[in-house]
Design a protein around this motif. Structure first.
Motif, PDB file in Angstrom:
ATOM      1  N   TYR A 131      24.647  -4.738  35.571  1.00 33.58           N
ATOM      2  CA  TYR A 131      24.929  -4.834  34.143  1.00 33.58           C
ATOM      3  C   TYR A 131      23.831  -4.280  33.238  1.00 33.58           C
ATOM      4  O   TYR A 131      24.114  -3.831  32.128  1.00 33.58           O
ATOM      5  N   ALA A 132      22.573  -4.368  33.660  1.00 25.83           N
ATOM      6  CA  ALA A 132      21.485  -4.038  32.748  1.00 25.83           C
ATOM      7  C   ALA A 132      20.944  -2.647  33.017  1.00 25.83           C
ATOM      8  O   ALA A 132      20.967  -2.156  34.142  1.00 25.83           O
ATOM      9  N   ALA A 133      20.434  -2.024  31.990  1.00 24.65           N
ATOM     10  CA  ALA A 133      19.826  -0.692  32.114  1.00 24.65           C
ATOM     11  C   ALA A 133      18.340  -0.846  32.343  1.00 24.65           C
ATOM     12  O   ALA A 133      17.656  -1.513  31.580  1.00 24.65           O
ATOM     13  N   ARG A 134      17.839  -0.238  33.392  1.00 19.29           N
ATOM     14  CA  ARG A 134      16.403  -0.266  33.649  1.00 19.29           C
ATOM     15  C   ARG A 134      15.670   0.570  32.602  1.00 19.29           C
ATOM     16  O   ARG A 134      16.189   1.591  32.156  1.00 19.29           O
ATOM     17  N   TRP A 193      21.986 -10.083  31.091  1.00 16.80           N
ATOM     18  CA  TRP A 193      22.050  -8.693  31.531  1.00 16.80           C
ATOM     19  C   TRP A 193      22.728  -7.798  30.506  1.00 16.80           C
ATOM     20  O   TRP A 193      22.544  -6.593  30.511  1.00 16.80           O
ATOM     21  N   GLU A 194      23.531  -8.402  29.644  1.00 11.05           N
ATOM     22  CA  GLU A 194      24.091  -7.677  28.509  1.00 11.05           C
ATOM     23  C   GLU A 194      23.579  -8.327  27.225  1.00 11.05           C
ATOM     24  O   GLU A 194      23.424  -9.542  27.137  1.00 11.05           O
ATOM     25  N   SER A 195      23.364  -7.519  26.228  1.00  9.32           N
ATOM     26  CA  SER A 195      22.553  -7.909  25.084  1.00  9.32           C
ATOM     27  C   SER A 195      23.215  -8.943  24.170  1.00  9.32           C
ATOM     28  O   SER A 195      24.371  -8.772  23.745  1.00  9.32           O
ATOM     29  N   GLY A 240      21.801  -4.432  28.921  1.00  5.83           N
ATOM     30  CA  GLY A 240      22.753  -3.346  28.739  1.00  5.83           C
ATOM     31  C   GLY A 240      23.745  -3.629  27.619  1.00  5.83           C
ATOM     32  O   GLY A 240      23.818  -4.738  27.078  1.00  5.83           O
ATOM     33  N   THR A 241      24.497  -2.630  27.258  1.00  5.55           N
ATOM     34  CA  THR A 241      25.551  -2.741  26.251  1.00  5.55           C
ATOM     35  C   THR A 241      26.833  -2.180  26.846  1.00  5.55           C
ATOM     36  O   THR A 241      26.822  -1.085  27.415  1.00  5.55           O
ATOM     37  N   TYR A 268      21.224  -5.391  38.315  1.00  9.74           N
ATOM     38  CA  TYR A 268      21.398  -3.952  38.531  1.00  9.74           C
ATOM     39  C   TYR A 268      22.790  -3.486  38.100  1.00  9.74           C
ATOM     40  O   TYR A 268      22.968  -2.343  37.679  1.00  9.74           O
ATOM     41  N   LYS A 288      30.159  -0.204  27.537  1.00  6.67           N
ATOM     42  CA  LYS A 288      30.464   1.168  27.125  1.00  6.67           C
ATOM     43  C   LYS A 288      31.272   1.207  25.841  1.00  6.67           C
ATOM     44  O   LYS A 288      31.053   2.063  24.970  1.00  6.67           O
ATOM     45  N   ARG A 336      29.205   1.229  22.662  1.00  2.90           N
ATOM     46  CA  ARG A 336      28.229   2.284  22.428  1.00  2.90           C
ATOM     47  C   ARG A 336      28.728   3.324  21.433  1.00  2.90           C
ATOM     48  O   ARG A 336      28.012   4.243  21.067  1.00  2.90           O
TER      49      ARG A 336
END
Length: 739
Positions: free
Chosen positions: A735-738, A400-402, A374-375, A733, A377, A380
């Motif tokens: 932090y990361a985007a499925r 979990w974050e890029s 994820g990134t 779940y 907010k 973004r």
């Protein structure tokens, strides 16, 4: 099985004397029953007032504790909550971990014994007793490893259509293909070596696959048969998948390189009879030894040592378990090893090379479900990173974050005409690193680029020497750090001109600037433009590149100067609150805990009534649950899909909590022989978020192992009416985007 004889059972609370082993099927660990009232604390403290915190009975041995972590990794191969190929991967990681353990830790013990340097550690064990304990446990676990492979994983893989074909099951078409492969790919590059007075035993490369062959008959020169060595070509894969048209329907079928060589051994010795052919592998001492006082050019000295590493003293011999005793004894004599160094294995001697098969497999249903990092907010927005970080601190939790956020920031800095200078430390990074590419671009565009590269990062030395050359060719200033201290700190400093003034930006992290490990390791990354923090980072870089007295830092703790002293003070401060009757808690999460004075500070805190929650992934020399000394201390280890790598320290501090992140573990080397940084999370929301992450780890009952007073670890499992909680899955779940 706990390590025997480490702690008198009479000193343990009666509720904790049972050993339930380390099986993944164990029940949940019973809660410690401790009297936390102030009267109880004072009574226990008084009862133990005369017990010195130097008492050897209060410490576990470092080497034994490290080996026990590797065993917890092996346990994952039995855990059916992991996908099947991931279970195999854990078993192979255990092999790889054990290789390094022998190359470094066991090699060090053997060197001490060889020179008569018999030491007694803080745990009271002699070098000889530790070596014997390690040897016994390692033999048991290696045997267990192959038992798991042969009786659990290989049959389970076969049920899923993945087969490893032995020679006796090859059909005609497969045998013909193997014959052609041997003739075309193996025969041209293989070099069997007959042993006689003119052909002495060859100098074999560390961890290379080899075969000892017993021969009968006469060769072309009239020499009587005896023995020969076949070194397997290092350029060839150890496991080869058969062509699709030769595989039985619905199956993936693989053939071992060792099976091909066994099947064609007689072709390598025409006219002679092969009486036996047995695979073996030698593990050598791989620790580099560079005299920092004598070296004038570190890079040149390391290049020489890297060549020597391949041929260090032998420390372990792995041999196929069907090898006759007279041949294994012959090999032991050649390598000057004893029977305790011999490991008879029921399968391939080089298991870690099978990792390539997992990477190439298209059975994604047998792997972890992929996820997209994820990134945050705030990132973004379609804005410059400098604009965003200039307004607020950003904290990332990898994987979990890029990690791509950091690479993109560096790439932007390289292009940005307002950026004047970039300084960065590199300990481990990839050969094809986006970080290095950005630094090269920045240097070529005329920016002042300074990179502190640690050439002595173990097993990454060659890559780091190559990276240093690449950066130097681009025009970057490359510094090899301080000779007597490894630069392990993770720092990035960017200087930018904005509206006529200089603005500083910084990144600090708990992990390396490595895009691949950032997908596998848990680490925090702080991006900030806070003036005081950035100024501290600037001072540390100046100290690394220049000379002089330690520079003052406002917030940053800095090893080997202020980090250890301040950590002891922070722990003691918490103890002070407890003695005054205030709530007092601390949480330490790191990879290893071995430094005696930090351990003693934690003991004092426990005696004062501080609730000490320790999340120590690997080596832990502190003994929890000792009445009156450490009964307020719990130690747990999280072992799961991702390698826990964050170093985070939380102190309640009388209701004004402090959270610190660091590149350093609680080890002697990190405190006194390395350049490390430890930085506070000054943004209250970010600090609160990290405390919540720590709470999640403390709730884990799926991948958590609790250290017992006698030294063994118990797997926590959900109770009958308790929800299953995996910290890593929960954070994934969160932090990361499925996809």
């Amino acid at each position: 099985m706990p390590f025997a004889g480490e702690f008198p059972m009479s000193e343990l609370p009666s509720s904790q004397t049972s050993d339930t082993g380390t099986s993944a099927d164990n029940d949940a660990t019973p809660a410690l029953r401790v009297n936390h009232t102030h009267a109880g604390i004072r009574a226990r403290a008084a009862a133990n007032a005369e017990r010195s915190l130097d008492d050897a009975g209060l410490y576990f041995n470092r080497e034994l504790s490290t080996l026990r972590f590797h065993i917890r990794v092996l346990e994952q191969a039995l855990d059916e909550s992991h996908p099947l190929l991931e279970r195999l991967m854990f078993l192979l990681i255990f092999s790889s971990n054990l290789d390094e353990f022998f190359e470094i830790r066991v090699a060090g013990l053997k060197r001490q014994l060889a020179y008569g340097n018999e030491e007694i550690g803080m745990d009271g064990h002699s070098t000889a007793s530790i070596f014997n304990e390690l040897s016994q446990t390692a033999h048991e676990q290696v045997e267990r490893q192959y038992h798991i492979l042969n009786t659990r994983l290989i049959p389970a893989l076969a049920e899923q259509g993945i087969h490893f074909l032995r020679r006796h099951v090859w059909n005609k078409a497969q045998r013909e293909w193997v014959n052609r492969y041997f003739d075309d790919e193996i025969m041209p590059v293989i070099s069997p070596i007959g042993l006689d007075p003119s052909h002495p035993f060859p100098r074999l490369v560390n961890k290379s696959l080899n075969f000892i062959v017993e021969l009968e008959g006469r060769d072309a020169f009239g020499r009587e048969g005896g023995m020969a060595i076949i070194p397997a070509p290092r350029s060839l894969p150890r496991l080869i998948r058969l062509p699709r048209e030769l595989e039985r329907e619905g199956r993936q079928e693989y053939v071992f390189l060792s099976s091909m060589i066994h099947a064609h051994a007689e072709e390598l010795f025409p006219g002679m009879t092969v009486r036996g052919c047995y695979q073996f592998r030698l593990t050598r001492n791989a620790d580099l030894s560079v005299d920092t006082e004598e070296v004038s050019d570190l890079a040149t000295a390391l290049k020489s040592e890297l060549l020597a590493r391949r041929y260090g003293d032998g420390v372990r011999l792995e041999v196929a378990n069907n090898c006759p005793t007279h041949l294994s004894d012959f090999l032991l004599r050649q390598f000057q090893l004893g029977q305790e160094d011999l490991y008879l294995v029921d399968g391939p001697v080089n298991l870690s090379r099978l990792m390539a098969m997992i990477g190439d497999s298209d059975r994604f249903d047998l792997r972890y479900t992929p996820f997209a990092p994820g990134t945050p907010k705030a990132l973004r927005k379609d804005e410059s990173m400098f604009s965003i970080v200039g307004q607020q601190d950003i904290l990332l939790l990898h994987p979990w974050e890029s990690f791509g956020v950091i690479e993109n920031w560096l790439a932007e800095a390289a292009r940005d005409p307002a950026v004047l200078a970039i300084k960065q430390t590199l300990y481990r990074t990839g050969v094809d690193s986006g970080v290095v590419s950005a630094l090269v671009d920045a240097a070529r565009s005329g920016k002042e680029v300074t990179v502190v590269i640690e050439l002595r990062a173990r097993f990454d030395e060659a890559d780091n020497i190559a990276l240093a050359s690449r950066l130097q060719e681009a025009g970057a200033n490359v510094i090899y750090g301080v000779m007597a201290y490894k630069t392990h700190a993770k720092m990035l400093h960017i200087v930018r001109r904005e509206e006529g003034r200089i603005r500083h930006y910084a990144h600090m992290g708990t992990g390396n600037y490595h895009s691949k490990t950032a997908k596998l390791y848990t680490d925090y990354s702080l991006l900030t433009a806070r003036e005081t923090l950035c100024e501290d980072v600037h001072h540390v870089f100046q100290q690394l590149s220049g000379m002089g007295e330690p520079r003052h830092t406002e917030h940053l703790l800095h090893a080997p100067f202020t980090l250890h002293k301040r950590l002891v003070e922070l722990i003691d401060r918490e103890a002070g609150y407890a003695r005054k009757g205030h709530k007092a808690t601390l949480t330490i999460k790191c990879n290893s805990l071995t430094e005696p004075r930090l351990i003693q500070a934690l003991y004092r805190a426990s005696q004062a009534g501080v609730i000490c929650q320790l999340i120590i992934r690997g080596t832990c020399c502190l003994r929890p649950g000792v009445p009156g000394v450490s009964d307020n201390i719990t130690v747990r280890s999280i072992v799961g899909r991702f390698l826990e790598h964050t170093r985070v320290f939380h102190f309640h501090n009388g209701g004004k909590p402090e959270v610190w992140c660091s590149s350093a573990d609680f080890m002697e080397r990190n405190m006194f022989q390395r350049v490390e940084t430890c930085f506070p999370l000054l943004d209250k929301k970010i600090a609160q978020r990290v405390r919540k992450d720590l709470d999640t780890y403390m709730l884990d009952n799926c991948q958590s192992w609790t250290l017992q007073p006698d030294g063994h670890y118990e797997k926590r499992c959900p109770g009958k009416d308790e929800a299953a909680i995996s910290a890593q899955e929960t954070l994934l779940y969160a932090y990361a985007a499925r996809p």
